[in-house]
Every structure is written in C-alpha cells, then in structure tokens.
Design a protein around this motif. Structure first.
Motif, PDB file in Angstrom:
ATOM      1  N   THR A 107       6.693 -34.560  26.899  1.00 20.33           N
ATOM      2  CA  THR A 107       5.629 -35.044  26.242  1.00 20.33           C
ATOM      3  C   THR A 107       4.331 -35.104  26.546  1.00 20.33           C
ATOM      4  O   THR A 107       3.230 -35.484  25.423  1.00 20.33           O
ATOM      5  CB  THR A 107       6.476 -37.059  26.629  1.00 20.33           C
ATOM      6  OG1 THR A 107       6.227 -36.573  28.216  1.00 20.33           O
ATOM      7  CG2 THR A 107       7.185 -37.686  26.560  1.00 20.33           C
ATOM      8  N   LEU A 108       4.212 -34.103  27.392  1.00 19.72           N
ATOM      9  CA  LEU A 108       2.578 -34.385  27.670  1.00 19.72           C
ATOM     10  C   LEU A 108       2.514 -33.131  26.294  1.00 19.72           C
ATOM     11  O   LEU A 108       0.840 -33.540  25.917  1.00 19.72           O
ATOM     12  CB  LEU A 108       2.507 -33.328  29.331  1.00 19.72           C
ATOM     13  CG  LEU A 108       2.549 -34.286  30.011  1.00 19.72           C
ATOM     14  CD1 LEU A 108       2.282 -34.051  31.709  1.00 19.72           C
ATOM     15  CD2 LEU A 108       1.506 -35.202  30.161  1.00 19.72           C
ATOM     16  N   PRO A 109       2.572 -32.323  25.669  1.00 16.91           N
ATOM     17  CA  PRO A 109       2.041 -31.488  25.098  1.00 16.91           C
ATOM     18  C   PRO A 109       1.739 -32.324  23.838  1.00 16.91           C
ATOM     19  O   PRO A 109       0.585 -32.360  22.867  1.00 16.91           O
ATOM     20  CB  PRO A 109       3.607 -30.613  23.910  1.00 16.91           C
ATOM     21  CG  PRO A 109       3.760 -30.653  25.746  1.00 16.91           C
ATOM     22  CD  PRO A 109       4.110 -31.962  26.171  1.00 16.91           C
ATOM     23  N   VAL A 142      11.637 -36.153  35.935  1.00 19.69           N
ATOM     24  CA  VAL A 142      10.383 -36.522  35.457  1.00 19.69           C
ATOM     25  C   VAL A 142       9.791 -35.314  35.077  1.00 19.69           C
ATOM     26  O   VAL A 142       9.079 -35.373  33.931  1.00 19.69           O
ATOM     27  CB  VAL A 142      10.143 -36.666  36.972  1.00 19.69           C
ATOM     28  CG1 VAL A 142       8.512 -36.785  36.516  1.00 19.69           C
ATOM     29  CG2 VAL A 142       9.980 -38.516  37.648  1.00 19.69           C
ATOM     30  N   LEU A 143       9.800 -34.156  35.614  1.00 17.61           N
ATOM     31  CA  LEU A 143      10.011 -32.875  34.839  1.00 17.61           C
ATOM     32  C   LEU A 143       9.817 -32.174  33.886  1.00 17.61           C
ATOM     33  O   LEU A 143       8.975 -32.338  32.948  1.00 17.61           O
ATOM     34  CB  LEU A 143       9.563 -31.568  36.373  1.00 17.61           C
ATOM     35  CG  LEU A 143       8.632 -32.234  38.022  1.00 17.61           C
ATOM     36  CD1 LEU A 143       9.790 -30.923  38.517  1.00 17.61           C
ATOM     37  CD2 LEU A 143       7.015 -31.414  37.869  1.00 17.61           C
ATOM     38  N   LEU A 144      11.375 -32.758  33.211  1.00 16.91           N
ATOM     39  CA  LEU A 144      11.552 -32.893  31.654  1.00 16.91           C
ATOM     40  C   LEU A 144      10.603 -33.389  31.554  1.00 16.91           C
ATOM     41  O   LEU A 144      10.707 -32.786  30.549  1.00 16.91           O
ATOM     42  CB  LEU A 144      12.818 -32.843  32.096  1.00 16.91           C
ATOM     43  CG  LEU A 144      13.989 -30.890  32.466  1.00 16.91           C
ATOM     44  CD1 LEU A 144      14.987 -31.883  32.503  1.00 16.91           C
ATOM     45  CD2 LEU A 144      13.800 -30.442  31.952  1.00 16.91           C
ATOM     46  N   GLY A 191       2.917 -28.114  30.068  1.00 13.55           N
ATOM     47  CA  GLY A 191       4.251 -29.118  30.048  1.00 13.55           C
ATOM     48  C   GLY A 191       5.154 -27.741  29.974  1.00 13.55           C
ATOM     49  O   GLY A 191       6.315 -27.859  30.722  1.00 13.55           O
ATOM     50  N   LEU A 192       4.556 -26.680  29.478  1.00 13.55           N
ATOM     51  CA  LEU A 192       5.443 -25.278  30.160  1.00 13.55           C
ATOM     52  C   LEU A 192       6.469 -25.568  32.101  1.00 13.55           C
ATOM     53  O   LEU A 192       6.211 -25.324  32.402  1.00 13.55           O
ATOM     54  CB  LEU A 192       4.939 -24.162  29.759  1.00 13.55           C
ATOM     55  CG  LEU A 192       5.625 -22.641  29.984  1.00 13.55           C
ATOM     56  CD1 LEU A 192       6.775 -22.607  29.554  1.00 13.55           C
ATOM     57  CD2 LEU A 192       4.747 -21.200  29.352  1.00 13.55           C
ATOM     58  N   SER A 223       8.614 -25.874  36.440  1.00 15.77           N
ATOM     59  CA  SER A 223       8.746 -25.882  37.810  1.00 15.77           C
ATOM     60  C   SER A 223       9.821 -27.312  37.933  1.00 15.77           C
ATOM     61  O   SER A 223      10.655 -27.315  39.101  1.00 15.77           O
ATOM     62  CB  SER A 223       7.646 -27.466  38.259  1.00 15.77           C
ATOM     63  OG  SER A 223       6.470 -27.031  38.310  1.00 15.77           O
ATOM     64  N   ALA A 224      10.377 -27.835  37.074  1.00 18.91           N
ATOM     65  CA  ALA A 224      11.950 -28.443  36.782  1.00 18.91           C
ATOM     66  C   ALA A 224      13.034 -27.109  37.036  1.00 18.91           C
ATOM     67  O   ALA A 224      14.025 -27.841  38.355  1.00 18.91           O
ATOM     68  CB  ALA A 224      12.309 -28.667  35.464  1.00 18.91           C
TER      69      ALA A 224
END
Length: 443
Positions: free
Chosen positions: A162-164, A155-157, A193-194, A199-200
């Motif tokens: 995708t968020l950027p 999920v974190l990856l 995103g970073l 976090s991942a």
C-alpha cells in the motif's frame, strides 16, 4: 575487491529468502497459531467473569489461561507425534518418530524376539518429568512464533503493497500502534514498499530458523528415547549378525560339500555310474536345503513376511554326516550320552558348530578320516571335530577360498552361549576343534 565481496555477502543474505523451505516453515508456524484459536474462547471465560478487573490484568489473565490450555494439549502423546511428523515434513528436519511406548521391532517372519545372551532386552521408553514438559514448551514457542510471524509479516506485506500508492504523486500512509509510515508517491514510495517486502521475507526466515533450532531440542528424542532407539539398533544388528552366521554356516557348508560331490561324480561317472548318480542326488538334496536357508535369510533382510525359520538341530546330525559320506569323506562319529535328547538353542547351536567344523575339515583337511565326537552330560555338551593336516590332493589347503569369518563367527557364537572353544593342532598331523557348552544355555 570490495565490490565482489559485497555482492557475495548480498547473495548469501538473500539465499534463505529464495528457498521454498523458508516459507513452508512459516506455514508450519501459522498452523500452530491457527490451531490455538479454538482454545481462545475458553481462555476468555475467566476475564469475562471478572469484569471489575483493570484491562491490563484481564488481558494478562487471558494470555496466562490460554498458555496453560496450550501446554495441557502438549502433554498428550498424540500431540507430540503430530508435531514431529509436521516438523519433519515442513521444516525438513530428520526427527525420529517418538519411541515412547514402542517395542523394538524384529523382521517379520522371524517370530518373537529371542533372548540373546549379551544383549539387553528392549524395554518401553519412559519419560522423566523434565522430558514430559518439552512438548508443551515447544507448543507454546510454536504458537508464540506463529502469532508473532503472522502479525509482523502481515503488517510488512500490507505496508509493502500500500505504501507505493500512486506513481503520479498520491500520498500513502499507514499507522499502527502510534507508529506511522508515509511516502509522498513516486519512486521513494516504491523503494519503501520494496524494503517492507524484503523485511517480511526476512521475518519469515527468522521464524523458520528459530523453529528449526528449537525443534531438535524440544521435539527430538529424550535420553530415555535415545536409549530405546539404541536398543532397537543393537537388536537389529544382532539379528543381522545372526542371519549372517546362519548364511555362512549353511550355504558355505552346502557349497563345499556340493563342490566335492560334483568332483567325485565327475571322476566315477564312467567307471561307476551308480555312485555318480548317488552323488548327484546328494547334491540335489543339500542344495534344496540351502535354498530354504537362503530364502529365509533374504526374506528377513528385506523385512518381508516369510515362513518360519528353518531350524536344524542335533537330531539332523546323521543326515549331515551322510551327505559328507556321499561327498567322499570318511567320517568316524562317536556319539554318546543321550545327545539326541538335547533341545532348544543349545541343540541348534551345536548343529551349526559341528557343521562349520566339518566344512573346515573338508576345505582345509588333507583327506583321511574325520573324527566327530558328541558327548552329552548332565552339566554340558562337548563337541569335537578332528581332521588330518598336510598336503592334500586338490581338495586340501588352498582348494577353497577362505573368507576369514568362519572361526571368528564360531567363537562369537560359543561366547554368547557362555561356552569354551579350543582350536589348533592336535599332534603333528591333525587339527582339532573342541567346544564345550553348558547345559544352562538350553531353554
């Protein structure tokens, strides 16, 4: 000062995220999750048969049956061996191989493991009830961390990629289980995103550290296995000590005798060539026998497949005394009581004891006759070596360096055979070694 301190803390915190071992540990966790998938269809069967149950109950039933099946797989010894090898390679942990069902190894070429007095025989390591459930618990933890790590890092990856969205202002949004993350584009979306990517990586480090913490406790040796491993180490140490004694006795005696024989040959080379040639032949014979002992000991220490250990017994005593005579020593043997009929461990130990005693007489004696006494009785065997003490003529005290291991090793050999040893002066000008060995030591 605050700036460098903060930088140090940041570097320390980021260091685990940059290690390759962190991500091999996560791959190990993912492997556990994937390995549990073939059991999932079997776990779904009870829920499929109970269609009338509420959804939550059916989900709990699937998870319970799935956990039970995973635990049953963990009861197999083969499963544990595979897990130990995998944890050793992917987690970088020094886990010993399971000792269950193993027997202590002896260096190849040395024959079956002997019964050494004072040392416990190796036994198979059994598992208690608590130890038996350590592997299923590890497997359940392994699978749980694998699925948790896979979901969280996945999920974190996905969020980090995708968020950027688009730098021109496109909006990106991700919703999961009622929770959503949103960025309106631009540099803020890249910062989010970073943060997701970091976090991942942090989740990967946490999963790997959790596995590394639990592996020694659940996959490490149990109390019974630790006892078996200690027995193996003790037996190997006893074997190496025995080989060291053999090497000291045989090679030490041969080098002492050869040195004296070479000196005798040099002294009589011109006056008596025949005696010099006899001394050289004796040196050749004794060094050839020493080479056999050396090859055997070195092969055993290297754990190579070697020949059968050279065994010398009391039957070889006349040859030993003859070599001493060629070295110029005057030997007065007194053999009685059917000594040549003594067999087995007692005969081999008696030969080595006499060999060490005669070597000490050659090294530290002051010339004169060396009295050798061997008396066999129904109850035991008595060995005695008596030599003169005092100032010798170049071959007495100080002519040969002493290692200090001869008499302690001799006393240890006698102790293991439940015998008695007396070493010390015998009158004003003699030194005596006296050993009594019980006959029950002979197999």
């Amino acid at each position: 000062m605050a700036g460098p301190a903060i930088l140090t803390v940041m570097i320390t915190g980021l260091r685990p995220l940059l290690r390759g071992s962190t991500y091999t540990g996560v791959l190990f966790a993912y492997g556990g999750a994937l390995a549990s998938l073939p059991l999932l269809p079997f776990a779904l069967l009870p829920a499929m048969m109970w269609q009338s149950a509420p959804e939550g109950v059916r989900t709990a039933l699937v998870l319970l049956v799935w956990a039970a099946l995973i635990g049953l797989v963990g009861l197999a010894r083969t499963t544990r061996r595979i897990l130990v090898v995998s944890a050793r390679r992917l987690l970088g942990l020094p886990l010993p191989a399971p000792a269950v069902g193993r027997r202590s190894a002896r260096p190849p070429g040395t024959g079956p493991t002997p019964a050494v007095p004072g040392h416990a025989a190796p036994t198979r390591a059994g598992r208690s009830g608590a130890d038996r459930w350590r592997t299923p618990l590890w497997l359940l933890l392994h699978v749980a961390l694998g699925w948790t790590g896979a979901l969280v890092t996945g999920v974190l990856l996905l969020m980090g990629l995708t968020l950027p969205g688009d730098l021109l202002g496109a909006e990106a949004r991700l919703s999961l289980f009622g929770w959503s993350a949103r960025a309106d584009g631009g540099w803020s979306s890249w910062a989010v995103g970073l943060g997701c990517l970091l976090s991942a990586a942090t989740a990967c480090a946490l999963v790997t550290n959790a596995l590394r913490w639990a592996a020694p406790r659940l996959l490490g040796p149990s109390s019974a296995e630790r006892l078996a491993l200690a027995a193996e180490r003790e037996l190997r140490l006893a074997e190496r000590n025995r080989l060291a004694h053999e090497l000291h006795d045989s090679i030490g005696h041969t080098l002492t005798a050869a040195t004296i024989q070479a000196a005798v040959a040099g002294e009589v080379l011109d006056a008596d060539p025949a005696a010099a040639r006899a001394a050289m032949r004796s040196i050749e014979e004794s060094t050839r026998a020493a080479l056999e002992d050396l090859d055997y000991v070195l092969g055993a220490l290297r754990e190579e497949k070697g020949e059968t250990a050279p065994t010398r017994t009391l039957a070889d005593l006349p040859e030993l005394l003859e070599r001493l005579r060629h070295a110029g020593a005057v030997v007065e043997p007194e053999l009685s009581g059917g000594w040549e009929q003594v067999q087995g461990m007692l005969s081999r130990a008696a030969y080595r004891i006499l060999q060490e005693g005669l070597t000490n007489a050659l090294r530290h004696g002051a010339g004169g006759p060396v009295q050798v006494r061997v008396a066999a009785t129904p109850n035991g065997l008595e060995l005695s070596v008596v030599n003169r003490t005092g100032t010798g003529s170049g071959r007495g005290p100080g002519a040969f360096p002493a290692s200090g291991h001869g008499l302690p090793g001799l006393a240890e050999r006698v102790r293991l055979l439940h015998g008695e040893i007396e070493v010390g002066p015998d009158g004003p000008r003699h030194w005596r070694l006296l050993v009594r060995l019980p006959m029950r030591c002979s197999p």
